[in-house]
Motif scaffolding. Structure first.
Motif, PDB file in Angstrom:
ATOM      1  N   THR A   1       9.011 -38.840  60.390  1.00 44.94           N
ATOM      2  CA  THR A   1       7.954 -39.212  59.453  1.00 44.94           C
ATOM      3  C   THR A   1       7.463 -37.951  58.740  1.00 44.94           C
ATOM      4  N   PRO A   2       7.452 -37.928  57.406  1.00 43.70           N
ATOM      5  CA  PRO A   2       7.093 -36.695  56.690  1.00 43.70           C
ATOM      6  C   PRO A   2       5.617 -36.350  56.833  1.00 43.70           C
ATOM      7  N   GLU A   3       5.341 -35.075  56.734  1.00 45.23           N
ATOM      8  CA  GLU A   3       3.968 -34.589  56.848  1.00 45.23           C
ATOM      9  C   GLU A   3       3.085 -35.214  55.771  1.00 45.23           C
ATOM     10  N   GLU A   4       3.643 -35.429  54.595  1.00 44.16           N
ATOM     11  CA  GLU A   4       2.875 -36.039  53.511  1.00 44.16           C
ATOM     12  C   GLU A   4       2.365 -37.432  53.899  1.00 44.16           C
ATOM     13  N   MET A   5       3.187 -38.172  54.638  1.00 42.69           N
ATOM     14  CA  MET A   5       2.757 -39.502  55.082  1.00 42.69           C
ATOM     15  C   MET A   5       1.646 -39.393  56.119  1.00 42.69           C
ATOM     16  N   TRP A   6       1.775 -38.442  57.050  1.00 36.96           N
ATOM     17  CA  TRP A   6       0.696 -38.249  58.031  1.00 36.96           C
ATOM     18  C   TRP A   6      -0.614 -37.922  57.324  1.00 36.96           C
ATOM     19  N   GLN A   7      -0.548 -37.118  56.275  1.00 30.15           N
ATOM     20  CA  GLN A   7      -1.748 -36.764  55.527  1.00 30.15           C
ATOM     21  C   GLN A   7      -2.334 -37.993  54.821  1.00 30.15           C
ATOM     22  N   ALA A   8      -1.456 -38.815  54.234  1.00 25.69           N
ATOM     23  CA  ALA A   8      -1.913 -40.022  53.554  1.00 25.69           C
ATOM     24  C   ALA A   8      -2.570 -40.994  54.528  1.00 25.69           C
ATOM     25  N   ILE A   9      -1.997 -41.072  55.739  1.00 21.82           N
ATOM     26  CA  ILE A   9      -2.581 -41.927  56.783  1.00 21.82           C
ATOM     27  C   ILE A   9      -3.999 -41.442  57.114  1.00 21.82           C
ATOM     28  N   ALA A  10      -4.134 -40.136  57.285  1.00 21.98           N
ATOM     29  CA  ALA A  10      -5.426 -39.569  57.665  1.00 21.98           C
ATOM     30  C   ALA A  10      -6.487 -39.807  56.601  1.00 21.98           C
ATOM     31  N   GLU A  11      -6.066 -39.872  55.353  1.00 23.98           N
ATOM     32  CA  GLU A  11      -7.004 -40.056  54.250  1.00 23.98           C
ATOM     33  C   GLU A  11      -7.360 -41.511  53.970  1.00 23.98           C
ATOM     34  N   THR A  12      -6.635 -42.436  54.609  1.00 22.09           N
ATOM     35  CA  THR A  12      -6.833 -43.865  54.361  1.00 22.09           C
ATOM     36  C   THR A  12      -7.762 -44.458  55.415  1.00 22.09           C
ATOM     37  N   GLU A  13      -8.909 -44.923  54.974  1.00 25.33           N
ATOM     38  CA  GLU A  13      -9.881 -45.496  55.908  1.00 25.33           C
ATOM     39  C   GLU A  13      -9.533 -46.932  56.205  1.00 25.33           C
TER      40      GLU A  13
END
Length: 332
Positions: free
Chosen positions: A320-332
């Motif tokens: 799973t790319p780091e960009e996706m982990w970041q997007a997950i973290a930003e999604t409430e």
């Protein structure tokens, strides 16, 4: 000769009027009759044609999971509400009532499943039974159309001639979907005649798409979404499943404006109908990550709209790319 003629309970009428007693065949006939006669409408904020009927008053219907729901109380209420159809509705109630003892009638139910169903009835009451959520291959009909599915049925019928009645049932269900789409096409054209310029364009675009889908493969993102939405509604607006995976070929071929228009229109409909679970990302069997542009856009629109539905499930894997982990973290 048809036994019932009114369409206050269209599914029940199709089910009971079926030429064969086979449960799959009768369910397919019920689905087709419902698609022929259920009320249809297109709302002024609706981007894609097709909307599931409200079930509060419907006594007999099919739901995802190969089940037939029979609600005796709702059937009795229908008799009171529609006195002109009371005699036939009473006969329908008498014929369908024996099926309500288990609340849900299952196709090829094993002894273990039957026991579990009976336990569920004791928990949930005499007329309702929850069996879980369904997630068929929603990408199939946008990809090959109902005509493509008919071709597949023809191939498999030759290989399995003993299952001919089952394949007849599939064809009846496909016919119901095509009938429903054509009804919406004609309604969109009729509404467009008196619509304002903006609404006229919206309605004419629906009608144009429905000249092709769901019978033929979708040619662009709008047609793919339109085809999907009809199948999704027919199945009971449950779980869209891996939406980013089966829609990505159409999404990649569209421009930014079209992507935004279609996704926002679909997201509103998902919320309006309380769609259940939508899954994004994941990997194939070789751990190749399948995150794509639509995966990120789904998270983005979820952040923007802040709807409580649909529920979003994310498949993660070792790549799973780091960009996706970041997007997950930003999604409430």
């Amino acid at each position: 000769m048809k036994k019932y003629t009114n369409h206050v309970e269209p599914f029940a009428v199709g089910y009971l009027n079926a030429e064969h007693d086979d449960s799959e065949y009768r369910i397919a006939c019920g689905m087709r009759e419902r698609m022929k006669n259920m009320p249809i409408y297109i709302r002024e904020d609706q981007v894609f044609a097709g909307f599931y009927e409200k079930f509060e008053d419907i006594g007999v219907r099919y739901i995802y999971g190969n089940a037939l729901v029979v609600d005796q109380e709702k059937l009795k209420n229908r008799i009171e509400r529609f006195p002109e159809a009371a005699q036939e509705l009473q006969q329908i109630l008498e014929e369908m009532a024996p099926l309500a003892t288990n609340a849900v009638v299952h196709r090829n139910e094993t002894a273990e499943e039957k026991t579990f169903s009976e336990m569920r009835v004791s928990w949930g009451g005499a007329h309702w039974n929850w069996q879980g959520h369904g997630n068929p291959d929603f990408g199939l009909i946008p990809r090959i159309g109902t005509d493509g599915v008919r071709e597949k049925i023809s191939i498999y019928r030759e290989k399995n001639p003993e299952k001919s009645l089952f394949y007849d049932s599939l064809l009846i269900a496909l016919e119901g979907l095509d009938i429903w789409a054509e009804r919406y096409r004609l309604l969109a054209l009729e509404m467009a005649e008196t619509a304002s310029d903006g609404d006229k364009m919206r309605l004419m675009r629906m009608a144009k798409a429905l000249e092709t889908v769901p019978k033929k493969p979708a040619r662009d993102l709008f047609e793919a979404f339109q085809s999907f939405w009809l199948v999704f509604c027919m199945d009971g607006v449950d779980s869209p499943g891996r939406f980013d995976q089966y829609m990505i070929p159409y999404y990649e071929a569209a421009d930014a404006e079209e992507r935004k228009y279609c996704l926002e229109g679909m997201w509103h409909l998902f919320h309006e109908t309380r769609a259940w679970n939508l899954c994004i990302s994941g990997s194939d069997e070789n751990w190749n990550d399948q995150t794509n542009d639509l995966s990120y856009e789904i998270l983005k629109i979820a952040r923007e709209k802040k709807y409580q539905t649909p529920n979003i499930t994310l498949r993660v894997n070792r790549n799973t790319p780091e960009e996706m982990w970041q997007a997950i973290a930003e999604t409430e």
